[in-house]
Design a protein around this motif. Sequence first.
Motif, PDB file in Angstrom:
ATOM      1  N   PHE A  94       0.793  -1.109  -0.027  1.00 22.44           N
ATOM      2  CA  PHE A  94       0.017  -0.009  -0.090  1.00 22.44           C
ATOM      3  C   PHE A  94       0.909   1.222   0.022  1.00 22.44           C
ATOM      4  N   ILE A  95       1.937   1.307   0.752  1.00 23.42           N
ATOM      5  CA  ILE A  95       2.703   2.517   1.009  1.00 23.42           C
ATOM      6  C   ILE A  95       3.624   2.693  -0.377  1.00 23.42           C
ATOM      7  N   LEU A  96       3.866   1.426  -1.001  1.00 26.76           N
ATOM      8  CA  LEU A  96       4.738   1.610  -2.225  1.00 26.76           C
ATOM      9  C   LEU A  96       3.726   2.012  -3.284  1.00 26.76           C
ATOM     10  N   LEU A  97       2.713   1.560  -3.567  1.00 28.14           N
ATOM     11  CA  LEU A  97       1.993   2.277  -4.518  1.00 28.14           C
ATOM     12  C   LEU A  97       1.453   3.629  -4.342  1.00 28.14           C
ATOM     13  N   THR A  98       1.168   3.980  -3.094  1.00 29.15           N
ATOM     14  CA  THR A  98       0.804   5.286  -3.031  1.00 29.15           C
ATOM     15  C   THR A  98       1.836   6.166  -3.337  1.00 29.15           C
ATOM     16  N   SER A  99       3.170   5.674  -3.029  1.00 36.32           N
ATOM     17  CA  SER A  99       4.238   6.807  -3.441  1.00 36.32           C
ATOM     18  C   SER A  99       4.358   6.741  -4.813  1.00 36.32           C
ATOM     19  N   LEU A 103       0.392   3.375 -11.696  1.00 38.64           N
ATOM     20  CA  LEU A 103       0.902   2.286 -11.045  1.00 38.64           C
ATOM     21  C   LEU A 103       0.577   2.619  -9.464  1.00 38.64           C
ATOM     22  N   GLY A 104      -0.378   3.589  -9.318  1.00 42.03           N
ATOM     23  CA  GLY A 104      -0.999   3.688  -8.057  1.00 42.03           C
ATOM     24  C   GLY A 104      -2.068   3.133  -7.470  1.00 42.03           C
ATOM     25  N   ILE A 105      -2.703   3.392  -6.241  1.00 42.97           N
ATOM     26  CA  ILE A 105      -3.886   3.090  -5.736  1.00 42.97           C
ATOM     27  C   ILE A 105      -4.913   3.178  -6.600  1.00 42.97           C
ATOM     28  N   ASP A 106      -5.941   1.841  -6.626  1.00 38.67           N
ATOM     29  CA  ASP A 106      -7.136   1.937  -7.548  1.00 38.67           C
ATOM     30  C   ASP A 106      -6.831   2.041  -8.823  1.00 38.67           C
ATOM     31  N   ASN A 107      -5.843   1.180  -9.375  1.00 37.96           N
ATOM     32  CA  ASN A 107      -5.460   1.015 -10.590  1.00 37.96           C
ATOM     33  C   ASN A 107      -5.225  -0.523 -10.873  1.00 37.96           C
ATOM     34  N   ALA A 111      -1.606  -1.514 -11.573  1.00 34.46           N
ATOM     35  CA  ALA A 111      -0.877  -1.923 -10.463  1.00 34.46           C
ATOM     36  C   ALA A 111      -1.095  -3.203  -9.524  1.00 34.46           C
ATOM     37  N   LEU A 112      -2.486  -3.585  -9.389  1.00 30.02           N
ATOM     38  CA  LEU A 112      -2.558  -4.933  -8.976  1.00 30.02           C
ATOM     39  C   LEU A 112      -1.849  -5.948  -9.955  1.00 30.02           C
ATOM     40  N   ILE A 113      -1.972  -5.704 -11.279  1.00 31.73           N
ATOM     41  CA  ILE A 113      -1.281  -6.910 -11.873  1.00 31.73           C
ATOM     42  C   ILE A 113       0.071  -6.929 -11.600  1.00 31.73           C
ATOM     43  N   MET A 114       0.663  -5.902 -11.432  1.00 27.92           N
ATOM     44  CA  MET A 114       2.316  -5.809 -11.052  1.00 27.92           C
ATOM     45  C   MET A 114       2.511  -6.760  -9.784  1.00 27.92           C
ATOM     46  N   VAL A 115       1.626  -6.310  -8.760  1.00 28.74           N
ATOM     47  CA  VAL A 115       1.754  -6.993  -7.460  1.00 28.74           C
ATOM     48  C   VAL A 115       1.537  -8.334  -7.621  1.00 28.74           C
TER      49      VAL A 115
END
Length: 297
Positions: free
Chosen positions: A141-146, A154-158, A161-165
């Motif tokens: 969460f902190i990484l995606l927020t930054s 690549l941020g939250i609610d994308n 980004a979830l696919i990358m995780v």
Amino acid sequence: MSTQTPVQQPATRRSFGKWFATTGWRHLIGVALCIYAAFPLFYVLSASLNPNGTLLSSNGLFTQLGLQSYVDLFRNEQRPFAAWFGNTLLIGLTTAAASVFLGALAAYSFSRMRFTGRRFGLVSLLVVQIFPQLLAVVAIFILLTSLGDVYPALGIDNKIALIMVYLGGALGVNTYLMYGFFNTIPVEIDEAAKIDGAGHARIFFTMILRLVAPILAVVGLLSFISSTSDFVIASVVLVSPENQTLAVGLYSYVSEEFTSNWSVFAAGAVLAALPVMVLFLFLQKYIVGGLTAGAGK
């Protein structure tokens, strides 16, 4: 000199007790396990067809039948089930395809090439998998927020980004699983191709991928199932209802104490199981070979 045809003795029929002691008890256990596994499926299907919206009133299987729950599932504008279904397919199929491709590249490198740090890399991949991805939720969460402040995609609610995780969490175990299968392919095939002037890329894409199709199917299926059924990480990364997946969106039907609608939830669960079932049936011929071959490596 006359020859006599030997008289065949009638086959002795085993008693029921002897048959049950040798093989009959296995059939009994098999039937019991089938009933045990199938009962939850029939229960959920019965609950999805129950117009009362509760699970308690569906104890009598298929006593009340109706499709109202499926209609309500698609009519709720605050809970867009069609968008959830599309997001789940997009994330699941993209994650599965990327996991197979990247894992196959890494497994081929570890199996066919010799370089410094090869053994340490294999051991590191195995050790990292000991720690579940759930432990990294706060860090993710902190990484995606930054990252979202610099790269919004690549941020939250994308969904990207979830696919990358998902790719980062599954690449290690997929690589190690494919590595054992790649070792079962004879090295002489590569050497013969190199004599004809083929390089690693040509050997990998034109020859090796065809020979390792069973393990590619297994890894793709496992990646699709894990990504479509994930709830914890998806609920942290995806916030808005139109970007959520089925696992996160359907939870909203039963998360509220006084407005829970288990019938609609069960209807969504039935529909959510269809893509996994279709993909499993499509890849079924590869699954057994992919899970057993390379197990001794």
